[in-house]
Design a protein around this motif. Sequence first.
Motif, short mmCIF file in Angstrom:
data_model
loop_
_atom_site.label_atom_id
_atom_site.label_comp_id
_atom_site.label_asym_id
_atom_site.label_seq_id
_atom_site.Cartn_x
_atom_site.Cartn_y
_atom_site.Cartn_z
N ARG A 280 0.85 -1.19 0.00
CA ARG A 280 0.00 0.00 0.00
C ARG A 280 0.89 1.24 0.00
O ARG A 280 1.84 1.35 0.78
CB ARG A 280 -0.90 -0.02 1.23
CG ARG A 280 -1.97 -1.10 1.19
CD ARG A 280 -2.54 -1.39 2.54
NE ARG A 280 -1.56 -2.06 3.40
CZ ARG A 280 -1.84 -2.53 4.61
NH1 ARG A 280 -3.06 -2.38 5.11
NH2 ARG A 280 -0.90 -3.14 5.33
N ILE A 281 0.57 2.17 -0.85
CA ILE A 281 1.39 3.37 -1.04
C ILE A 281 0.76 4.55 -0.30
O ILE A 281 -0.46 4.75 -0.36
CB ILE A 281 1.53 3.70 -2.54
CG1 ILE A 281 2.02 2.47 -3.31
CG2 ILE A 281 2.46 4.88 -2.74
CD1 ILE A 281 3.35 1.92 -2.84
N ARG A 282 1.58 5.31 0.40
CA ARG A 282 1.17 6.57 1.01
C ARG A 282 2.05 7.68 0.46
O ARG A 282 3.15 7.43 -0.03
CB ARG A 282 1.33 6.49 2.54
CG ARG A 282 0.30 5.62 3.22
CD ARG A 282 0.64 5.43 4.70
NE ARG A 282 1.70 4.46 4.90
CZ ARG A 282 2.27 4.22 6.07
NH1 ARG A 282 1.91 4.92 7.14
NH2 ARG A 282 3.21 3.30 6.20
N ARG A 283 1.56 8.90 0.58
CA ARG A 283 2.32 10.02 0.01
C ARG A 283 3.72 10.11 0.61
O ARG A 283 4.71 10.27 -0.11
CB ARG A 283 1.58 11.35 0.24
CG ARG A 283 2.27 12.54 -0.42
CD ARG A 283 1.55 13.83 -0.13
NE ARG A 283 1.59 14.15 1.30
CZ ARG A 283 1.02 15.22 1.84
NH1 ARG A 283 0.35 16.05 1.07
NH2 ARG A 283 1.11 15.46 3.14
N ARG A 319 -7.63 4.92 -1.66
CA ARG A 319 -8.54 4.49 -0.60
C ARG A 319 -8.38 5.43 0.59
O ARG A 319 -7.26 5.81 0.96
CB ARG A 319 -8.21 3.06 -0.15
CG ARG A 319 -8.25 2.02 -1.26
CD ARG A 319 -9.66 1.70 -1.69
NE ARG A 319 -9.69 0.70 -2.76
CZ ARG A 319 -9.71 -0.62 -2.55
NH1 ARG A 319 -9.70 -1.08 -1.30
NH2 ARG A 319 -9.75 -1.45 -3.57
N GLY A 320 -9.49 5.79 1.24
CA GLY A 320 -9.43 6.64 2.42
C GLY A 320 -9.33 8.11 2.04
O GLY A 320 -9.28 8.48 0.87
N GLU A 321 -9.25 8.93 3.07
CA GLU A 321 -9.24 10.38 2.88
C GLU A 321 -8.08 11.02 3.63
O GLU A 321 -7.62 10.51 4.65
CB GLU A 321 -10.55 11.00 3.36
CG GLU A 321 -11.79 10.53 2.58
CD GLU A 321 -11.76 10.96 1.12
OE1 GLU A 321 -11.11 11.99 0.83
OE2 GLU A 321 -12.37 10.27 0.29
N LYS A 322 -7.62 12.16 3.12
CA LYS A 322 -6.64 13.03 3.75
C LYS A 322 -5.40 12.24 4.20
O LYS A 322 -4.83 11.49 3.42
CB LYS A 322 -7.29 13.79 4.90
CG LYS A 322 -8.41 14.72 4.43
CD LYS A 322 -9.02 15.52 5.58
CE LYS A 322 -10.11 16.43 5.06
NZ LYS A 322 -10.74 17.23 6.14
N ARG A 323 -5.01 12.36 5.50
CA ARG A 323 -3.77 11.74 5.94
C ARG A 323 -3.86 10.22 5.97
O ARG A 323 -2.85 9.52 6.00
CB ARG A 323 -3.40 12.27 7.32
CG ARG A 323 -3.10 13.75 7.34
CD ARG A 323 -2.48 14.19 8.64
NE ARG A 323 -1.18 13.56 8.86
CZ ARG A 323 -0.40 13.81 9.90
NH1 ARG A 323 -0.79 14.68 10.81
NH2 ARG A 323 0.75 13.21 10.04
N GLY A 324 -5.09 9.69 5.99
CA GLY A 324 -5.26 8.25 6.01
C GLY A 324 -5.34 7.63 4.63
O GLY A 324 -5.58 6.42 4.51
#
Length: 364
Positions: A280-283, A319-324
């Motif tokens: 899973r990739i996050r910013r 998937r999800g919003e903002k920081r999540g």
Amino acid sequence: MRYQLRQPRRWYGTLRRATAARAVQGSNSIEGYHASVEDVAAVLDDEEPLDADTETRRAIAGYRDAMTYVLQLASSEPPRTLDASLLLSLHFMMIKHDLAKNPGSWRPGGVWVEDADGRVTYQAPPRDGLEGLVDEMLGQLADGSGVSLVDAAMAHLNLALIHPFSDGNGRMARCVQSFVLARDGLLAPEFLSIEEYLGRNTSDYYGVLTEVAAGSWSPQHSARPWLTFCLTAHYRQAQTVLRRIDEAAALWDRCDALVRRHGLPERSIGVLCDAARGWRIRRSLYVKAVRSSVGDEITDDSATRDLRALSAAGLLDPRGEKRGRTYLATPQLRAAWEEIRNHRPTPVVVDPYELAQLKLPGLG
């Protein structure tokens, strides 16, 4: 393997990052700290894991700190020699999250190892001779045999059986083994480590240690079964890494083709490789993955724009919003990795000692 890795190629950064994560995952799983490769990689990048609990995160972070220090020392000129103060420093880095386990100090008294039923399987040497045994081990390591894999394996065995700490002896023994491999500079230690193999074969690992230890401190016993096990582990892990080298190159080429087809930034290829494998990739992880894969430093705003473009191209699913918010591979991207995996040969477990006898008749 040295031929394949003699100079970093385009896919080298992503492969090295995943290989390091698997090594740390393997070593910590032996101690009961279980986390996915994805979560371990996040901790190595100083990010919060998505699933691992707090205690596991702290254990992984401690091991990461110790191993990072090992790699820094091994690359120094001249390379740092292993001494008692360095052992204590590494132990503190590794266990500092639990002060009850005396991080950075020798054990205050006797110690033993128990099995799952509470039976004592190994009695470590008495406390009063501990420093002398550690000094003798370090002296033998300094002299060395001239064969790095053997010296590293013996350092692991001797430290594990001296059992100089209240806790963390296994992790420290595996860390010291990696230190010797890194110090001798054969390859990047991530690719030489057998920690992943030990994590996958924990029962066999404990079995050979128990066989050689024979219940109590017995330095007169032969270490041959242990050396045979370690050299076999190196051979089999090398086969695994060689397969992953080919797969990493193939996956990079497929993601490269997708990026070119959609007119996306070339720096996103490594991140797409991670996502294709199921990560899973996050910013924030995107920024660090770009740095490790291609060496580029980008801003959070640039990462956000890239991730939006990758999503618009149908390669990532937000998937999800903002920081999540996280991003998963779409079926189009997953298909690239599935195609590679479908061509993976059936694994064959090979005993390198039998192989050597077949190739060299008369070798006993």
